[in-house]
Design a protein around this motif. Structure first.
Motif, mmCIF file in Angstrom:
data_model
loop_
_atom_site.group_PDB
_atom_site.id
_atom_site.type_symbol
_atom_site.label_atom_id
_atom_site.label_comp_id
_atom_site.label_asym_id
_atom_site.label_seq_id
_atom_site.Cartn_x
_atom_site.Cartn_y
_atom_site.Cartn_z
ATOM 1 N N TYR A 15 5.157 -12.712 -6.084
ATOM 2 C CA TYR A 15 4.199 -11.647 -5.788
ATOM 3 C C TYR A 15 3.749 -11.720 -4.337
ATOM 4 O O TYR A 15 3.756 -12.787 -3.713
ATOM 5 C CB TYR A 15 3.008 -11.657 -6.740
ATOM 6 C CG TYR A 15 2.086 -12.864 -6.702
ATOM 7 C CD1 TYR A 15 1.050 -12.960 -5.772
ATOM 8 C CD2 TYR A 15 2.218 -13.878 -7.647
ATOM 9 C CE1 TYR A 15 0.182 -14.035 -5.774
ATOM 10 C CE2 TYR A 15 1.352 -14.967 -7.654
ATOM 11 C CZ TYR A 15 0.338 -15.040 -6.719
ATOM 12 O OH TYR A 15 -0.527 -16.113 -6.716
ATOM 13 N N THR B 37 5.817 -8.658 -8.194
ATOM 14 C CA THR B 37 4.652 -7.789 -8.044
ATOM 15 C C THR B 37 4.479 -7.510 -6.556
ATOM 16 O O THR B 37 4.176 -8.427 -5.791
ATOM 17 C CB THR B 37 3.387 -8.450 -8.618
ATOM 18 O OG1 THR B 37 3.619 -8.773 -9.992
ATOM 19 C CG2 THR B 37 2.197 -7.512 -8.505
ATOM 20 N N VAL C 211 -0.077 -7.070 -5.095
ATOM 21 C CA VAL C 211 -1.125 -7.893 -5.684
ATOM 22 C C VAL C 211 -2.416 -7.764 -4.866
ATOM 23 O O VAL C 211 -2.372 -7.485 -3.667
ATOM 24 C CB VAL C 211 -0.662 -9.366 -5.747
ATOM 25 C CG1 VAL C 211 -0.597 -9.973 -4.357
ATOM 26 C CG2 VAL C 211 -1.547 -10.189 -6.655
#
Length: 389
Positions: free
Chosen positions: A174, A323, A326
């Motif tokens: 992420y 991701t 974030v």
């Protein structure tokens, strides 16, 4: 398998490297044994351009690709923490009071794994500069490397780094464009009054009430002096005063940390702290001094390089799980000094269900290393494609 097959093939070697590093932690800029081990491995890989004692004990290594091209930087931190380890692992720290409680042993191993692969394949055009940095935890390592001209000296165009993330499944990544880690500042307030007997407070200038009041007033900076949507943390983390229950002390001290992303917010906090301390000194008839120390700047990823890093991470991530947006974290990272000078991206890679960072029972998950090494390797190959020279 998402990770590079060749890197998966020497995963056991990476585990051996990581556990050796874990057993021999060093602090701050005194990472000379760690650096020597890194240099030994790099030479084993056939890398010949190695620069030692950069920023005291840092190591810079250069891998030449096939043909002309730009230069990118890949960074790993090497230092440990002053914590007594409680893991009980066979590879636990052999240096009392020191341990790799933040996974920098794993970060160094991931970059070594990428170095081994890239030195074997050289499937890129240009140069890859490997940056093994000391003193991330205590500060000074990245800043000193920048001051020593590492980025200019080696012509680094853009730069990338990884940090492990306990609580995130192994191999997932992420990051986010823009701010991802906060600036970290430290404040100290020294209060001087006049001590005396606890039975006769009227004969003293007690420093404890103003210290308590200052600590409470610091909290109003967040609740009343800044816009709610601007990220800000002000934490009083230390309060020291007194030696006995019947003595009013002469001095008191409080200190703590400030986390911000915006320079204007940071300036407001400094101004309000100075006003609070000065006002309380007058109100309580004591002397009070504020010392405000600016630390790491915020870690700010550049959008284009972050988008690129996310694409690369998706190639090697477990189940392709990345991701890309974030929420920023209020922790700090001195990789910020590199990103102040060059475009680049800082990412996190999952470390599984382990203890949290900076805890005495933390340990880096060796299954994470092939993912990080594959990411670094693919960044080099994708950023420096053959035929672009």
């Amino acid at each position: 398998m998402p990770i590079i097959n060749r890197i998966a093939g020497f995963a056991d070697d990476m585990t051996e490297w990581r556990r050796h590093l874990h057993q021999h932690p060093e602090l701050g800029q005194d990472c000379h044994q760690t650096a020597a081990y890194v240099v030994e491995r790099l030479r084993d890989f056939g890398i010949t351009e190695i620069h030692q004692n950069v920023a005291v004990s840092g190591v810079i290594a250069v891998i030449e690709g096939q043909g002309e091209g730009p230069t990118i930087g890949l960074r790993a931190d090497m230092d440990a923490l002053p914590i007594a380890e409680t893991t009980g692992a066979d590879w636990a720290s052999k240096n009392p009071g020191k341990m790799h409680a933040c996974g920098h042993d794993g970060h160094t191993t991931m970059l070594l794994g990428a170095a081994k692969y890239l030195a074997e394949t050289r499937n890129f055009a240009g140069r890859v500069v490997l940056i093994f940095q000391p003193a991330e935890e205590t500060g000074g390592g990245a800043e000193l490397m920048v001051e020593e001209g590492v980025l200019d000296r080696f012509g680094i165009r853009d730069v990338y780094a990884l940090h492990n993330a306990p609580g995130t499944p192994v191999g997932e990544f992420y990051t986010t464009p823009g701010p991802i880690m906060a600036a970290v500042d430290t404040f100290h307030v020294d209060i001087k009054g006049e001590g005396g007997h606890g039975a006769y407070p009227q004969e003293t200038r007690d420093p404890i009430p103003p210290a308590l009041s200052i600590a409470q007033a610091m909290g109003t900076i967040v609740s009343r002096n800044h816009r709610a949507l601007d990220e800000l943390v002000v934490s009083v983390t230390m309060f020291h005063a007194g030696t006995a229950d019947n003595i009013i002390p002469e001095d008191a001290y409080l200190g703590g940390t400030v986390r911000t992303f915006d320079k204007d917010v940071q300036a407001m906090v400094k101004r309000r702290m100075a006003e609070i301390v000065e006002g309380h000194a007058r109100a309580f008839n004591v002397e009070a001094t504020l010392r405000y120390e600016e630390g790491f700047p915020p870690t700010i990823n550049t959008p284009q390089e972050t988008s690129f890093a996310v694409e690369v991470a998706r190639e090697v991530a477990a189940q392709g799980t990345v991701t890309p947006d974030v929420a920023p974290e209020m922790g700090a990272e001195d990789f910020a000094y590199f990103l102040n000078e060059r475009p680049g991206c800082y990412l996190f890679v999952g470390n599984g269900d382990t203890a949290g960072l900076h805890q005495p029972n933390y340990d880096f998950d060796d299954n994470t290393a092939p993912y990080g090494a594959s990411f670094f390797a693919r960044v080099a190959e994708r950023a420096l494609p053959l035929g672009d020279g």
